[in-house]
Enzyme design. Structure first.
Site, PDB file in Angstrom:
ATOM      1  CG  ASP A 149      -1.748   1.226   1.380  1.00 55.97           C
ATOM      2  OD1 ASP A 149      -2.648   1.410   0.548  1.00 55.97           O
ATOM      3  OD2 ASP A 149      -1.509   2.015   2.320  1.00 55.97           O
ATOM      4  CD  GLU A 151      -2.537   2.660  -3.166  1.00 60.93           C
ATOM      5  OE1 GLU A 151      -3.678   3.133  -3.307  1.00 60.93           O
ATOM      6  OE2 GLU A 151      -1.926   2.645  -2.083  1.00 60.93           O
TER       7      GLU A 151
END
Length: 468
Positions: A236, A305
């Protein structure tokens, strides 16, 4: 129906024309069947656990709910499930604020449930990726609590600074950096009498990756979940992991027409870009996966990401990284055209190294649903396009049935940045709209829950658009 067929045909023609005019096609896969690694031949399906399936009637999805619907993935041809965070958390940012990196939050179940999920998935030939959050923890994490107290090695686990002192004695942040969720990226701690960095919610303090103990702690946490038999990690907010060491530097104005407290008001030059340290950090994570492969022969996959451009993604591929291609999520404008889409996709293949393999995304938990962003008539077209391009396709739960954003009042809002934006602006930033419960049936609560209330309302079109 006629217009959908036209659009599907148009985009299919776009893909075929593109393939015919470029060298990639799918020749590698055709000439050497079975030679490609599994992550090049799989479909990745993002499950947002809170919204997938509720089995205990509390209105929130859980791990047992995912287990109960594993056959759905087999039915639609998905081989890899990506789980959004299920870790212990105060749920300020719905699991992305982690208070224990090695445990399951009770709202989703427990470690035994997670172990069962991995085992049952493997029986069906399904793979599991888990979301890993390297940039920050919850302010309720024991590391942060000890860091506030300046306790031992935890003293510098997070990014702390004295800030600046005005002529009148007022303490202010060291720079103008903004949080992704809006407002200053710095929060004062009365207890420690310093500011700490939070590039998201104040309840999510940024870890200090210049501390070797932090790096080691995160590797241990990654190893903990990999040892359960998962097949990889989705990392993330990778571009926030490092920031410049010179905290006196202000980020420059972006020139965007947004309010001064909006993240887009500044260009995140010193807080959100690919520093050399970021490259080294990603390589260290990949080294862990490679070491585990040497032991058991099973390849693990790590996807990142990272909202960035095609050339930067290709550069990252040179050292083994696999960043998501978010162009179709954030790079298209209305009205759509096949040429616009083709031009955007073409960038992903032109002048790229042979090692580069795209990972395409059309929807996710942070952006409007495809049906709401581009129109329902485009849903099948984008699903077709996603499954046709050379690269690994990643889809979001409910996209297979064309789920749409829900309508919410400010009083129903749960998303931190939307609440912070206030009743006049909440819809501009709300991520609640695209996180509504999965629509399984035309029955009670769309077959998602037997409870009286769901954590977010069910989209009212569930009687028409559902899995059943």
């Amino acid at each position: 129906m006629a217009i959908i067929n036209v659009i599907v045909s148009l985009l299919a023609s776009c893909v075929c024309l593109f393939a015919a005019s470029h060298s990639w096609a799918l020749a590698d896969a055709d000439s050497q069947p079975g030679s490609l690694p599994w992550w090049k031949t799989t479909i990745i399906y993002q499950v947002y656990p809170r919204s997938f399936k509720d089995t205990d009637g509390d209105g929130v999805g859980d791990i047992q709910g995912i287990i109960s619907e594993l056959q759905h993935f087999k039915y639609i041809g998905v081989e890899t499930i990506w789980l959004s965070p299920f870790y212990s958390s105060p749920q300020v940012d719905f699991g992305y604020d982690i208070s224990d990196l090695k445990d399951v939050d009770p709202i989703f179940g427990n470690i035994a449930d997670f172990r069962q999920l991995v085992e049952e998935a493997k029986k069906l030939g399904l793979r599991i990726l888990v979301d890993f959050v390297p940039n920050h923890t919850s302010d309720q994490h024991v590391w942060f609590q000890r860091s506030v107290q300046k306790e031992g090695k935890y003293r510098d686990y997070y990014v702390w600074t004295d800030g600046n002192t005005l002529a009148n004695g007022t303490r202010v942040p060291p720079n103008n950096w903004l949080s992704v969720f809006g407002g200053s990226a710095w929060r004062w701690s009365d207890e420690r009498e310093q500011f700490y960095l939070h590039q998201f919610d104040p309840a999510q303090p940024d870890l200090n990756y210049r501390n070797p103990d932090v790096k080691e702690e995160m590797l241990l946490a990654m190893r903990y979940w990999l040892d359960y038999g998962i097949d990889g990690l989705r990392m993330d907010a990778i571009n926030h992991v490092y920031e410049t060491t010179n905290l006196s530097l202000d980020n420059p104005l972006s020139g965007n027409d947004v309010l001064p407290d909006n993240y887009g008001y500044l260009t995140p030059l010193y807080t959100s870009y690919l520093l050399p340290e970021t490259k080294e950090q990603i390589q260290s994570w990949q080294n862990l996966l490679d070491e585990m492969e040497k032991i058991d022969g099973e390849e693990r996959f790590m996807v990142l990401e990272f909202y960035t451009d095609s050339n930067t993604r290709a550069q990252m591929a040179e050292y083994g990284a696999h960043p998501f291609n978010m162009d179709m999520v954030a790079g298209l404008t209305i009205p759509l055209s096949a040429k616009q889409i083709m031009d955007l996709i073409s960038k992903e293949y032109k002048n790229k190294p042979d090692s580069y393999w795209p990972t395409f995304v059309v929807g996710n938990h942070d952006k409007h649903r495809t049906a709401s962003r581009y129109g329902r008539r485009y849903v099948n077209a984008f699903n077709l396009l996603l499954m046709t391009l050379k690269g690994t396709p990643t889809t979001y739960y409910g996209e297979e049935i064309g789920m749409e954003d829900i309508t919410l009042t400010y009083q129903q809002t749960k998303d931190p940045p939307a609440i912070k934006a206030g009743p006049d602006r909440y819809l501009e930033v709300s991520r609640d709209l695209n996180r509504s419960p999965m629509q399984w049936t035309a029955g009670y609560q769309a077959g998602f829950s037997s409870g009286n209330q769901t954590w977010l309302p069910v989209q009212q079109n569930y009687t028409v658009y559902n899995v059943e």
